[in-house]
Design an enzyme around this catalytic site. Structure first.
Site, mmCIF file in Angstrom:
data_model
loop_
_atom_site.group_PDB
_atom_site.id
_atom_site.type_symbol
_atom_site.label_atom_id
_atom_site.label_comp_id
_atom_site.label_asym_id
_atom_site.label_seq_id
_atom_site.Cartn_x
_atom_site.Cartn_y
_atom_site.Cartn_z
ATOM 1 N N GLY A 31 0.817 -1.220 0.000
ATOM 2 C CA GLY A 31 0.000 0.000 0.000
ATOM 3 C C GLY A 31 0.848 1.266 0.000
ATOM 4 C CB THR A 33 0.810 3.460 -4.675
ATOM 5 O OG1 THR A 33 1.720 2.444 -5.099
ATOM 6 C CG2 THR A 33 0.585 4.458 -5.782
ATOM 7 C CG HIS A 94 10.097 -0.740 -0.833
ATOM 8 N ND1 HIS A 94 8.835 -0.541 -0.317
ATOM 9 C CD2 HIS A 94 9.958 -0.585 -2.179
ATOM 10 C CE1 HIS A 94 7.982 -0.279 -1.293
ATOM 11 N NE2 HIS A 94 8.640 -0.285 -2.437
ATOM 12 N NE ARG A 252 -3.642 -7.297 -8.092
ATOM 13 C CZ ARG A 252 -4.430 -8.268 -7.627
ATOM 14 N NH1 ARG A 252 -5.224 -8.919 -8.455
ATOM 15 N NH2 ARG A 252 -4.433 -8.603 -6.342
ATOM 16 N N GLY A 254 -6.886 -3.693 -4.845
ATOM 17 C CA GLY A 254 -6.880 -2.987 -3.568
ATOM 18 C C GLY A 254 -7.930 -3.506 -2.603
HETATM 19 P P1 A3P Z 1 -3.389 -5.376 -5.117
HETATM 20 O O1 A3P Z 1 -2.369 -5.864 -6.104
HETATM 21 O O2 A3P Z 1 -3.738 -6.403 -4.085
HETATM 22 O O3 A3P Z 1 -4.596 -4.793 -5.762
HETATM 23 P P2 A3P Z 1 2.288 -0.794 -3.376
HETATM 24 O O4 A3P Z 1 1.696 0.553 -3.542
HETATM 25 O O5 A3P Z 1 3.053 -0.962 -2.097
HETATM 26 O O6 A3P Z 1 3.040 -1.229 -4.581
HETATM 27 O O7 A3P Z 1 1.064 -1.800 -3.195
HETATM 28 C C1 A3P Z 1 0.242 -2.110 -4.289
HETATM 29 C C2 A3P Z 1 -1.100 -2.595 -3.773
HETATM 30 O O8 A3P Z 1 -1.806 -1.464 -3.244
HETATM 31 C C3 A3P Z 1 -1.927 -3.144 -4.902
HETATM 32 O O9 A3P Z 1 -2.726 -4.173 -4.303
HETATM 33 C C4 A3P Z 1 -2.753 -1.937 -5.322
HETATM 34 O O10 A3P Z 1 -3.926 -2.250 -5.999
HETATM 35 C C5 A3P Z 1 -3.033 -1.298 -3.959
HETATM 36 N N1 A3P Z 1 -3.327 0.139 -4.064
HETATM 37 C C6 A3P Z 1 -2.754 1.058 -4.880
HETATM 38 N N2 A3P Z 1 -3.318 2.254 -4.698
HETATM 39 C C7 A3P Z 1 -4.262 2.109 -3.756
HETATM 40 C C8 A3P Z 1 -5.206 3.007 -3.157
HETATM 41 N N3 A3P Z 1 -5.267 4.269 -3.521
HETATM 42 N N4 A3P Z 1 -6.018 2.510 -2.224
HETATM 43 C C9 A3P Z 1 -5.957 1.209 -1.848
HETATM 44 N N5 A3P Z 1 -5.110 0.316 -2.382
HETATM 45 C C10 A3P Z 1 -4.260 0.760 -3.328
#
Ligand code: A3P
Length: 293
Positions: A31, A33, A94, A252, A254
């Site tokens: 999460g 992003t 990270h 994706r 989320g």
């Molecule tokens: P999923 O692949 O399970 O959908 P990171 O940002 O650390 O790379 O994590 C990516 C995950 O956070 C993905 O999960 C993505 O869909 C989800 N994500 C990205 N933006 C988001 C938002 N605004 N709210 C909730 N989840 C989010």
């Protein structure tokens, strides 16, 4: 630490923390992003109202609003881009807590926000992300199987080391120094986005005023940073980052528990046991998605 110090020499050698720095820490696919978007929108709410048509989050990927520490790689030693950012700086990482430069860990001022997510969802999200990005670069993804990724993940053989160890280090530090390390759970943020955002703002030293609350600012930021809203923006639908990775790849589903569409019950049980054993007695429970702290 030696290996990583070699890998990120510029951060360890050149990064100079400021007392008001805020670091967003996470294991990839937890999460990051979302946390970048929420913290950016919150800290910059005076200059950019969430309703602004030209809000930076409507024009840029959240990853271009909040940079990773050491993002520029080799050039960082010569020209540390973080040094030119205005205070308070928000930088993401990270890195495991134990591998952060000592100047950040020991820093009197630096505050760290950690976002943690259920490891089964992290694993599946990471596998799908890597498959998608690899395909973008024409790499063979057929041989990149979930079983193989799962086995490596269970052995802790993945970037940034064992997920549960990564989480545990930040968890313990959040207990030791609650004013300096805030431990957030992705699942809890999905369930209670407004109260999670209030907690984040307070920790960052910019709690929402009564007037802002009455004006609906909290909900407006939550809405602006929601997956659906960000995903619908042109820059996300059509843009790419400096590495050529499409912006949409970072967004994706989320949701909580998508792992169950990919992992077998046996896989889930095995990973839950590894994580449960490693976290025993710590007060951190990542075996079920209903964790709260
Ligand atoms: P999923 O692949 O399970 O959908 P990171 O940002 O650390 O790379 O994590 C990516 C995950 O956070 C993905 O999960 C993505 O869909 C989800 N994500 C990205 N933006 C988001 C938002 N605004 N709210 C909730 N989840 C989010």
């Amino acid at each position: 630490e030696e290996a990583l110090t070699g890998y990120f020499p510029a951060i360890h050698a050149h990064f100079v923390p400021r007392p008001d720095d805020i670091f967003l820490a996470s294991f990839p696919k937890s999460g990051t992003t979302w946390l970048k978007a929420l913290s950016f929108a919150t800290l910059n709410r005076a200059a950019h109202r969430p309703s602004d048509a030209d809000h930076p989050l409507r024009r840029r990927n959240p990853h271009d609003c909040v940079r990773f520490l050491g993002a520029s790689g080799a050039d960082e030693a010569k020209d540390e881009p973080a040094a030119v950012l205005r205070s308070p700086r928000v930088l993401a990482t990270h890195l495991p807590y134990s591998l952060l430069p000592e100047r950040i860990r020991e820093g009197e001022g630096s505050r760290i926000v950690y976002i943690c997510r259920n490891p089964k969802d992290v694993l599946v999200s990471g596998w799908l992300f890597t498959k998608k990005t690899s395909a973008m670069f024409g790499l063979d993804v057929q041989s990149y199987t979930l079983q193989e990724v799962f086995d490596l993940f269970c052995e802790g053989r993945c970037i940034n080391g064992p997920h549960w160890q990564h989480a545990l280090e930040y968890w313990e530090e959040s207990l030791r120094r609650p004013g300096k390390v805030l431990f957030l759970m992705y699942e809890e943020m999905l369930r209670e986005p407004a109260s999670s955002l209030r907690k984040l703002a307070e920790f960052m030293g910019c709690a929402f005023s009564e007037e802002e609350e009455d004006g609906g600012l909290v909900d407006a930021i939550v809405e602006l940073c929601s997956l659906g809203e960000l995903k619908s923006m042109d820059v996300i639908k059509n843009g790419s980052n400096h590495l050529g990775v499409k912006n949409e790849t970072y967004f994706r589903k989320g949701v909580i528990g998508d792992w169950s569409n990919h992992l077998t019950p046996e896989m889930a049980e095995k990973l839950d046991k590894i994580v449960g054993d490693a976290l025993q007695g710590s007060g951190l429970d990542l075996s079920s998605p209903t964790v709260s702290n």
